[in-house]
Design a protein around this motif. Sequence first.
Motif, PDB file in Angstrom:
ATOM      1  N   ASP A  39       0.867  -1.170   0.000  1.00 25.28           N
ATOM      2  CA  ASP A  39       0.000   0.000   0.000  1.00 25.28           C
ATOM      3  C   ASP A  39       0.911   1.229   0.000  1.00 25.28           C
ATOM      4  O   ASP A  39       1.943   1.225   0.654  1.00 25.28           O
ATOM      5  CB  ASP A  39      -0.904   0.009   1.233  1.00 25.28           C
ATOM      6  N   THR A  40       0.517   2.280  -0.712  1.00 26.05           N
ATOM      7  CA  THR A  40       1.480   3.358  -0.964  1.00 26.05           C
ATOM      8  C   THR A  40       1.679   4.270   0.238  1.00 26.05           C
ATOM      9  O   THR A  40       2.608   5.054   0.263  1.00 26.05           O
ATOM     10  CB  THR A  40       1.038   4.236  -2.155  1.00 26.05           C
ATOM     11  N   SER A  91      -5.406  -1.970   2.232  1.00 25.45           N
ATOM     12  CA  SER A  91      -6.680  -1.700   1.563  1.00 25.45           C
ATOM     13  C   SER A  91      -7.048  -2.826   0.603  1.00 25.45           C
ATOM     14  O   SER A  91      -6.184  -3.443  -0.014  1.00 25.45           O
ATOM     15  CB  SER A  91      -6.600  -0.381   0.795  1.00 25.45           C
ATOM     16  N   PRO A 107      -8.439  -2.764  -2.441  1.00 27.17           N
ATOM     17  CA  PRO A 107      -8.105  -2.674  -3.875  1.00 27.17           C
ATOM     18  C   PRO A 107      -6.736  -3.270  -4.219  1.00 27.17           C
ATOM     19  O   PRO A 107      -6.559  -3.790  -5.324  1.00 27.17           O
ATOM     20  CB  PRO A 107      -8.122  -1.161  -4.133  1.00 27.17           C
TER      21      PRO A 107
END
Lengths: 416, 96
Positions: free
Chosen positions: A299-300, A309, A311
Amino acid sequence: MKRYSIFSLARNALSHHEDWPQAWRSPEPKPAYDVIIVGGGGHGLATAYYLAKEHGISNVAVLEKGWLGGGNTGRNTTVIRSNYLWDESAHLYEKSLQLYEGLSQDLNFNIMLSQRGVVNLAHSEHDLRELSRRVHALRLNGIDSEVLSLDEVRRLIPILDCSPAARYPVLGASVQWRGGIARHDAVAWGFARAADARGVDIIQNCEVTGILRDGGRVTGVETTRGAIRAPKVGCVVAGHASVLAAMAGLSLPIESHPLQALVSEPIKPVLHTVVMSSAVHAYISQSDKGELVMGAGIDTWNSYAQRGSLPVVAHTVGAVCELFPIFGRVRMMRSWAGIVDICPDASPIISRTPVEGLYFNCGWGTGGFKATPGSGWVFAYTIARDEPHPLNAPFALERFSTGALIDEHGAAAVAH
Amino acid sequence: MLLIHCPWCGPREEVEFRCGGQGHIARPADAMDISDAEYARYLFMRTNPKGWHYERWNHVHGCRRWFNALRHTVTHEIRATYRPGEKKPPLPDGTT
């Protein structure tokens, strides 16, 4: 230490397996040690083991805030390989792979190493050239690696969608046959048991809350179970490296991110190798239990929460289904995240620090499991001799000032 | 999944955004005169706190503009988002 063997197994079968001895002690912390290792994951336990075995330093404590191997050691996707492009990394990871190859015997603990091969897929001309470049670089460093044609890939992995009609058709692959998977918990437990047998104190539920210093040198740590003194402290805490560094007034070039992974319900053996595709962004293997184990990108955003998350997971599952249409209706059983410590050059820091007697081993980011024994081996050397081994000298903290970065962003199975 | 309030577009889903890491890092005005170690501190060293974090975001699949946020790295709560140049909000009381 009571040795494990076919005979001890038979003997204990007679007593219904009720008399196995504890694998390691749970001692109260002593007031002082020669060396304190902060972090009871694979890397920390390996460091303690090699300190005792290679350097005769067994008055060592491993402090773990939770339980052994409960962090990233128990959260990774268990892939082992050494196919890194640059010489510095290739030598370091290859040392680790070689230690892995003899580890079950060395530790007298079956780590279930399965050298089933690691396949990296190419989906474009550029991918193919990049893979061949890597294969040649590896072979120059004496590391096994070869290029596979599309036909060879098709024969090796029959369930892979190799049709030209695929959205991102497979054009070829590289393979490291000595790569594979191992049982991650067993690596932690094996190191713990072998270190304990050599006199190392493993202390769980003991969180470090401060680093004690006198002038410019370390004198011990403050913990939730009181102060413990030592002239040398090695920190191997993955995602929490920055938190620990801040306790000593240091800052690191590290950001902590969640890295997610997931497993399916167990199915019959269908995938006998590890498959990675950096282009469609997924990697997958099948565990001995039958679960499909797959990993995502990070995750960024920064996080310490061990969750990411949805997605990011959905993206990975989509990519896996694109590669293996046969998995389209497999149900996923669990997903989780570990907190990984990402360096700007995606290479680790195994280093002395400006505080005398304080050492850091961090920044393994998304690929620490494969390095577990090698990381412990070089870190033990660095702590015992107060100087880096030639294998980890390039991985010092100073490289961020000198500019001698070791850019391994291309080494991961999925871009991070 | 995060619901992020873009200061220009309003609340949008996380997938429209890309996190740009720690915010409010000032480029040294005297970059030519400072030591390599000092420049490395600007270029590479990060606070990476376990707690409240000032950070930059880009609404990359939206208005494509940058903005700042104050977010917690354990709860993931976003306390504020604000445009570049705007004063950063204070840290919520009683936390680090």
